[in-house]
Design an enzyme around this catalytic site. Structure first.
Site, PDB file in Angstrom:
ATOM      1  N   GLY A  47       0.732  -1.270   0.288  1.00 20.62           N
ATOM      2  CA  GLY A  47      -0.166   0.083  -0.055  1.00 20.62           C
ATOM      3  C   GLY A  47       0.908   1.209   0.037  1.00 20.62           C
ATOM      4  O   GLY A  47       1.947   1.102   0.001  1.00 20.62           O
ATOM      5  N   GLN A  52       3.067   9.838   1.922  1.00 20.98           N
ATOM      6  CA  GLN A  52       4.470   9.206   1.810  1.00 20.98           C
ATOM      7  C   GLN A  52       5.107   9.794   0.632  1.00 20.98           C
ATOM      8  O   GLN A  52       6.163   9.620   0.520  1.00 20.98           O
ATOM      9  CB  GLN A  52       4.139   7.676   1.619  1.00 20.98           C
ATOM     10  CG  GLN A  52       3.975   7.113   2.975  1.00 20.98           C
ATOM     11  CD  GLN A  52       3.778   5.720   2.713  1.00 20.98           C
ATOM     12  OE1 GLN A  52       2.492   5.057   2.517  1.00 20.98           O
ATOM     13  NE2 GLN A  52       4.735   4.932   3.413  1.00 20.98           N
ATOM     14  N   CYS A 100       7.181  -0.835   6.461  1.00 16.13           N
ATOM     15  CA  CYS A 100       6.657   0.569   5.684  1.00 16.13           C
ATOM     16  C   CYS A 100       7.605   0.948   4.849  1.00 16.13           C
ATOM     17  O   CYS A 100       8.867   0.956   5.194  1.00 16.13           O
ATOM     18  CB  CYS A 100       6.340   1.413   6.780  1.00 16.13           C
ATOM     19  SG  CYS A 100       5.486   3.092   6.044  1.00 16.13           S
ATOM     20  N   LEU A 101       7.117   1.373   3.694  1.00 17.92           N
ATOM     21  CA  LEU A 101       8.002   1.852   2.560  1.00 17.92           C
ATOM     22  C   LEU A 101       8.669   3.390   3.199  1.00 17.92           C
ATOM     23  O   LEU A 101       9.804   3.455   2.746  1.00 17.92           O
ATOM     24  CB  LEU A 101       7.233   2.469   1.458  1.00 17.92           C
ATOM     25  CG  LEU A 101       6.590   1.050   0.666  1.00 17.92           C
ATOM     26  CD1 LEU A 101       5.943   1.524  -0.511  1.00 17.92           C
ATOM     27  CD2 LEU A 101       7.637   0.024   0.505  1.00 17.92           C
ATOM     28  N   HIS A 142      -3.005   0.621   8.470  1.00 20.74           N
ATOM     29  CA  HIS A 142      -1.647   1.158   8.304  1.00 20.74           C
ATOM     30  C   HIS A 142      -1.517   2.296   7.411  1.00 20.74           C
ATOM     31  O   HIS A 142      -1.080   3.401   7.671  1.00 20.74           O
ATOM     32  CB  HIS A 142      -0.752   0.227   8.095  1.00 20.74           C
ATOM     33  CG  HIS A 142       0.507   0.470   7.508  1.00 20.74           C
ATOM     34  ND1 HIS A 142       1.693  -0.011   8.245  1.00 20.74           N
ATOM     35  CD2 HIS A 142       1.197   1.308   6.416  1.00 20.74           C
ATOM     36  CE1 HIS A 142       2.707   0.478   7.570  1.00 20.74           C
ATOM     37  NE2 HIS A 142       2.402   1.171   6.600  1.00 20.74           N
ATOM     38  N   GLU A 143      -2.359   2.182   6.169  1.00 27.15           N
ATOM     39  CA  GLU A 143      -2.196   3.212   5.236  1.00 27.15           C
ATOM     40  C   GLU A 143      -2.889   4.412   5.731  1.00 27.15           C
ATOM     41  O   GLU A 143      -2.416   5.490   5.482  1.00 27.15           O
ATOM     42  CB  GLU A 143      -2.870   2.849   3.803  1.00 27.15           C
ATOM     43  CG  GLU A 143      -1.905   1.573   3.195  1.00 27.15           C
ATOM     44  CD  GLU A 143      -0.368   1.997   3.027  1.00 27.15           C
ATOM     45  OE1 GLU A 143      -0.158   3.445   2.952  1.00 27.15           O
ATOM     46  OE2 GLU A 143       0.514   1.065   3.253  1.00 27.15           O
ATOM     47  N   HIS A 146      -1.259   6.795   7.769  1.00 26.70           N
ATOM     48  CA  HIS A 146      -0.370   7.862   7.357  1.00 26.70           C
ATOM     49  C   HIS A 146      -1.201   9.301   6.997  1.00 26.70           C
ATOM     50  O   HIS A 146      -0.618  10.495   7.092  1.00 26.70           O
ATOM     51  CB  HIS A 146      -0.096   7.601   5.869  1.00 26.70           C
ATOM     52  CG  HIS A 146       1.203   6.718   5.907  1.00 26.70           C
ATOM     53  ND1 HIS A 146       2.509   6.994   6.479  1.00 26.70           N
ATOM     54  CD2 HIS A 146       1.215   5.241   5.653  1.00 26.70           C
ATOM     55  CE1 HIS A 146       3.204   5.909   6.403  1.00 26.70           C
ATOM     56  NE2 HIS A 146       2.584   4.700   5.769  1.00 26.70           N
TER      57      HIS A 146
END
Length: 178
Positions: A47, A52, A100-101, A142-143, A146
């Site tokens: 995701g 981000q 996480c990215l 999670h997404e 952000h």
């Protein structure tokens, strides 16, 4: 389409609360969504949230058939979710490993609601409403974190369960987690 730079933990832009999307079905919005999918796929992500990549909008994407960063995870439907709202369905929480990215090379054990309902809009402004559980529910939570300036380490309860992916999961390709 373009692969965008993914901001890393420590960048103050990741701590902001994102603004609601006001205009739908525009060339700019469709181009942003396309760039986000290209960026997520290039990074082997499950995701990606607009903050981000430095875009201060309530927009997340997620989904995959198979993900090499999470090889045991079941498929999650590819989704664009705008201005989302999440409602827990029950009190049950589940602990699970997350990466996480924006926090490359690390994983941590994070508690999340086991079952959720999420509501939002697609890029054309059409309503989306789904119930999710397990990894699907985890990815959505999670997404969406952000969008309110939270990274998964902020949700962790035990930093003894936080470390480098290469140490915790040596069977995974370390290049796939950066």
């Amino acid at each position: 389409m373009a692969v965008r730079e993914i901001l890393k933990m420590g960048d103050p832009r990741l701590l902001r609360v994102a603004q609601a999307v006001q205009r739908f079905d525009t060339p700019e919005l469709h181009a942003l969504v396309a760039d986000m999918f290209e960026t997520m796929h290039a990074a082997n992500g499950a995701g990606l949230a607009a903050p981000q990549i430095g875009i201060d909008l309530q927009l997340v994407i997620f989904g995959f058939g198979r993900n090499e960063r999470y090889p045991e995870a079941p498929p999650v439907p590819e989704t664009v979710l705008i201005n989302p709202q999440i409602t827990p369905l029950g009190e049950e929480m589940e602990d699970g490993w997350e990466g996480c990215l924006s926090v490359p090379g690390l994983r941590g054990m994070v508690p999340r609601h086991a079952r959720i309902r999420y509501v939002g809009l697609d890029p054309r402004g059409q309503r989306i409403e789904r119930e999710a559980e397990g990894f699907h529910a985890r990815v959505v939570q999670h997404e969406c974190d952000h969008l309110v300036g939270k990274l998964y380490p902020m949700r962790m309860r035990d930093f003894a369960q936080f470390g480098y992916t290469s140490v915790l999961f040596p069977e995974l390709d370390p290049q796939a987690d950066d």
